[in-house]
Design an enzyme around this catalytic site. Structure first.
Site, mmCIF file in Angstrom:
data_model
loop_
_atom_site.group_PDB
_atom_site.id
_atom_site.type_symbol
_atom_site.label_atom_id
_atom_site.label_comp_id
_atom_site.label_asym_id
_atom_site.label_seq_id
_atom_site.Cartn_x
_atom_site.Cartn_y
_atom_site.Cartn_z
ATOM 1 N N LYS A 107 0.866 -1.190 0.000
ATOM 2 C CA LYS A 107 0.000 0.000 0.000
ATOM 3 C C LYS A 107 0.888 1.221 0.000
ATOM 4 O O LYS A 107 2.014 1.178 0.514
ATOM 5 C CB LYS A 107 -0.873 0.015 1.261
ATOM 6 C CG LYS A 107 -2.081 0.906 1.147
ATOM 7 C CD LYS A 107 -3.066 0.320 0.158
ATOM 8 C CE LYS A 107 -4.504 0.602 0.484
ATOM 9 N NZ LYS A 107 -5.376 -0.469 0.013
HETATM 10 N N1 GLU Z 1 -6.973 -0.193 -3.223
HETATM 11 C C1 GLU Z 1 -7.765 -1.352 -3.454
HETATM 12 C C2 GLU Z 1 -7.840 -2.199 -2.204
HETATM 13 O O1 GLU Z 1 -7.713 -1.710 -1.119
HETATM 14 C C3 GLU Z 1 -7.342 -2.114 -4.689
HETATM 15 C C4 GLU Z 1 -5.946 -2.654 -4.690
HETATM 16 C C5 GLU Z 1 -5.520 -3.210 -6.037
HETATM 17 O O2 GLU Z 1 -6.334 -3.261 -6.944
HETATM 18 O O3 GLU Z 1 -4.349 -3.583 -6.134
HETATM 19 O O4 GLU Z 1 -8.113 -3.369 -2.237
#
Ligand code: GLU
Length: 419
Positions: A107
């Site tokens: 993240k």
């Molecule tokens: N930000 C989204 C999540 O929290 C998607 C992450 C992604 O598609 O890699 O799952």
């Protein structure tokens, strides 16, 4: 104490230890599973429109790399810090493992209010953030995606910046791109579609007919708006919607499509529809069949959990429910069925995986193929979680996390320690 101090990481840590106790994971293995492999902090200086230079703090946490590249979104929000990003990376790990994707959790984030930037400033910041990350990311190392405050355009700038440095187009460096730049059909609505699909799955289990059911959705960004549209498409009456400015409630039902059009035009739900405006906490406790928190972490605390009047809590956001609230919900388990975040919002990363696979193969699928595979993947995860919860007599959240943690643990144990 770790680098990642703060209430959100504390929540991820607490949840992990509950699971580790349940799985009898020896103490000396726990830090290897919980603590992030890498954390990168960068300063992003950019030119502002008024000629000043402004510097924004950026972060990226790669929780583990045992099953493949780190995978997860990049968040642009004012309060972002290292602890929050680390917690979100940990949750991505359990989410990807539950869905059997070949990824670790990642993240990223920048501490900025993107609505206070001009389009050019937003582009400058997006490009500079990616440029600072180039030594640490790659299609086989860490693959970014959108999250709160970022979108397809930001992903296109990330992809372009990375590609310009490589000298070739590398679409597989990020997912959630525009379809015309190597994105996949279905990614934009994938997370919300998954929330609606699983919320209806939960209603079926409770023998509630969706066409007689109502839903309240907190957050009307990409996830919340598509969850509302998906629920409405399945015949559910959407009686409440909210964003950071306003919460609206009308027991007769609100038009989700018109609300999405209003937000596209005005940037917020403010001014939409002739519905009653309610306070943000009161909003969560209104009577409904499905409550879908699709905004930020820790909105359902123990006090709200005791007041909830929903039958299904469908967690579109990451970490919306605190461990204290979980204890209250455990006592109310016959009243409220929880579809936990790492199952409920996994549609986004599942379709991100499909996008990455298509980019690597340079072979693109139809929308029907994407949606069909998405629903089959969600159905598999749903069945695993429900069966595990029944078998062990535990909550859906514990079952989902236990499956995720077990998979990461098994991979770490079989690979062993190097050297
Ligand atoms: N930000 C989204 C999540 O929290 C998607 C992450 C992604 O598609 O890699 O799952």
């Amino acid at each position: 104490m770790t680098l990642y101090a703060g209430p959100v990481f504390e929540m991820a840590r607490q949840q992990f230890h509950i699971i580790a106790d349940h799985l009898d994971i020896p103490l000396d293995e726990r830090e290897r599973l919980l603590l992030p492999k890498r954390a990168i902090c960068v300063s992003c200086p950019i030119h502002m429109d008024d000629g000043r230079t402004a510097v924004f703090q950026g972060f990226r946490v790669q929780h583990h790399l045992t099953l493949g590249p780190a995978k997860g979104g990049t968040r642009f929000a004012p309060g972002v810090d290292l602890g929050e990003v680390a917690a979100l990376a940990v949750w991505m790990s359990w989410k990807c493992a539950l869905a059997e994707l070949p990824y670790g959790g990642g993240k990223g984030g920048v501490a900025v209010d993107p609505s206070a930037l001009s389009l050019r400033e937003l582009e400058n910041l997006s490009r500079r953030y990616m440029q600072e990350m180039i030594p640490f990311v790659g299609p086989r190392i860490d693959v970014m995606a959108p999250d709160m405050g970022t979108n397809e355009q930001v992903m296109a700038w990330f992809m372009d910046t990375y590609s310009m440095y490589q000298g070739v187009t590398v679409p597989e460096i990020v997912t959630g791109k525009p379809v015309g730049s190597g994105g996949t059909l279905g990614r934009r609505e994938a997370t919300g579609h998954g929330v609606a699909f699983l919320a209806v799955r939960a209603l079926d289990r409770l023998q509630i007919d969706p066409t007689n059911a109502s839903a309240i959705i907190q957050g009307f960004g990409n996830v919340g708006s598509h969850a509302a549209l998906g629920l409405a498409a399945r015949g559910v009456r959407v009686t409440g919607i909210s964003d950071h400015m306003i919460a609206l409630y009308d027991p007769r039902g609100l038009d989700a499509g018109a609300a999405a059009a209003h937000v596209a035009r005005h940037g917020s739900l403010k001014g939409f529809a002739d519905a009653a405006e309610v306070g943000p906490r009161e909003f969560l406790a209104l009577p409904c069949d499905v409550l879908a928190p699709c905004a930020i972490e820790r909105v359902i605390d123990a006090e709200i959990a005791a007041l909830l009047q929903c039958r299904v809590l469908a967690e579109g956001a990451n970490g919306p429910t605190t461990p204290d609230a979980d204890e209250v919900l455990a006592q109310r388990n016959r009243e409220i069925f929880v579809v936990p975040d790492i199952l409920c919002n996994a549609g986004g990363v599942i379709v991100s995986y499909f996008e990455w696979v298509q980019d690597l193969q340079q072979y693109f699928w139809s929308r029907e193929e994407v949606m069909d595979r998405l629903e089959r993947a969600l159905e598999r995860s749903w069945n695993k979680v429900v069966e595990r919860a029944e078998r062990d007599g535990i909550s859906g959240r514990m079952a989902a996390m236990a499956i995720g943690v077990e998979r990461v643990r098994a991979a770490k144990l079989s690979r062993g320690l190097f050297p």
